[in-house]
Write a protein that holds these residues in place. Structure first.
Motif, PDB file in Angstrom:
ATOM      1  N   GLU A  25     -30.492   8.084  76.175  1.00 50.40           N
ATOM      2  CA  GLU A  25     -31.656   9.131  75.977  1.00 50.40           C
ATOM      3  C   GLU A  25     -30.930  10.260  77.561  1.00 50.40           C
ATOM      4  O   GLU A  25     -30.729  11.984  77.161  1.00 50.40           O
ATOM      5  N   ARG A  45     -27.124   5.141  79.771  1.00 48.17           N
ATOM      6  CA  ARG A  45     -28.193   4.935  79.109  1.00 48.17           C
ATOM      7  C   ARG A  45     -27.589   6.232  77.998  1.00 48.17           C
ATOM      8  O   ARG A  45     -27.558   7.882  77.948  1.00 48.17           O
ATOM      9  N   ASP A  75     -28.110  11.838  75.464  1.00 48.87           N
ATOM     10  CA  ASP A  75     -28.524  13.076  74.472  1.00 48.87           C
ATOM     11  C   ASP A  75     -28.838  13.765  74.994  1.00 48.87           C
ATOM     12  O   ASP A  75     -28.597  15.385  74.528  1.00 48.87           O
ATOM     13  N   LYS A  76     -29.655  13.881  75.881  1.00 55.63           N
ATOM     14  CA  LYS A  76     -29.995  15.357  76.706  1.00 55.63           C
ATOM     15  C   LYS A  76     -28.712  16.102  77.281  1.00 55.63           C
ATOM     16  O   LYS A  76     -28.629  17.574  76.744  1.00 55.63           O
TER      17      LYS A  76
END
Length: 254
Positions: free
Chosen positions: A40, A38, A43-44
């Motif tokens: 996202e 994932r 990136d987090k």
């Protein structure tokens, strides 16, 4: 493996034990690359933890593994540690094929074929490093079965024997093979596990693992105290009692 100074790739480290171990290794002066499906989440993690590198990888997809391996080695040619963390776990009912077959195939693909394919993608490179480690991840359930998770138990037992065999084959190289053997840890691997009173708190588990790596760098099996109840049941001669206790008190396992 040494506790510091490594370049470590951990696919399957966007949460749970993988992420916590990655961050602990980063704090000890290692370069850490986290892999996950994932973007996202990747990136987090990169935003919240500057200096941690990330790469997208689906360890159930052979093409994704090959692509990620090329990316990681291009960006980090000094890579010397691979930790095959990615894994899934599901409850299954083996009375009828429609209640277990799909789950079993997914688990074997992720938990067994995934590590095999990852090792295949990195083993030649690791042999070029002066000091390298492959760390596999099995489970206490490789040694004593939880009734509700047959495929998971089997996949982790296979990882244990794979680790034992690779250690023999790679003894003539610079690559060490270490096996991380978690007990039930407070993560989201299974529903309710994060809050289970029978599970080891995640921070406490990682702290004990890091202490073992630091004080026993040559160990082949990284075992916190709680997993030894399962790991050595057969050797102690109380296997049947351990299996009964495991399936009576612990609704979930790691």
């Amino acid at each position: 493996m040494d506790i510091t100074g490594n370049t470590v790739f951990i696919p399957g480290a966007t949460s749970g034990i993988g992420l916590a171990l990655a961050l602990a290794l980063r704090k000890r002066g290692n370069t850490v690359i986290i892999g996950g499906r994932r973007t996202e989440l990747l990136d987090k993690i990169a935003l919240e933890h500057p200096g941690v590198d990330t790469v997208r990888i689906d360890t159930a997809d052979p093409d994704s593994i090959q692509s990620a391996a090329k990316d990681v080695l291009a960006r980090h040619p000094e890579l010397n540690v691979l930790i095959t963390m990615a894994g899934i776990m599901s409850a299954e009912d083996w009375h009828r094929p429609e209640t277990f077959l799909d789950s079993a195939e997914r688990i074997v693909t992720t938990n067994l074929l995934g590590p095999i394919r990852l090792i295949a993608a990195f083993v030649e490179h690791l042999q070029t490093r002066p000091d390298a480690t492959i760390m596999t991840v099995s489970s206490g359930l490789a040694f004593a079965p939880l009734k509700m998770t047959p495929s998971y138990n089997a996949s982790k037992a296979a990882i244990h024997m794979l680790s034992e065999s690779l250690r023999l084959q790679l003894a003539d190289t610079t690559v060490r093979v270490a096996e991380l053997e978690p007990p039930m840890v407070q993560t989201d691997l299974m529903p309710g596990q994060a809050d289970s009173e029978h599970a080891v708190p995640l921070d406490a588990y990682i702290a004990e693992v890091m202490s073992i790596i630091e004080t026993q760098p040559e160990t082949t099996e990284i075992q916190v105290e709680q997993v030894k109840f399962l790991r050595y049941a057969e050797a102690r001669g109380d296997y049947e009692q351990v299996v009964a206790v495991l399936n009576g008190m612990a609704p979930h396992g790691n």
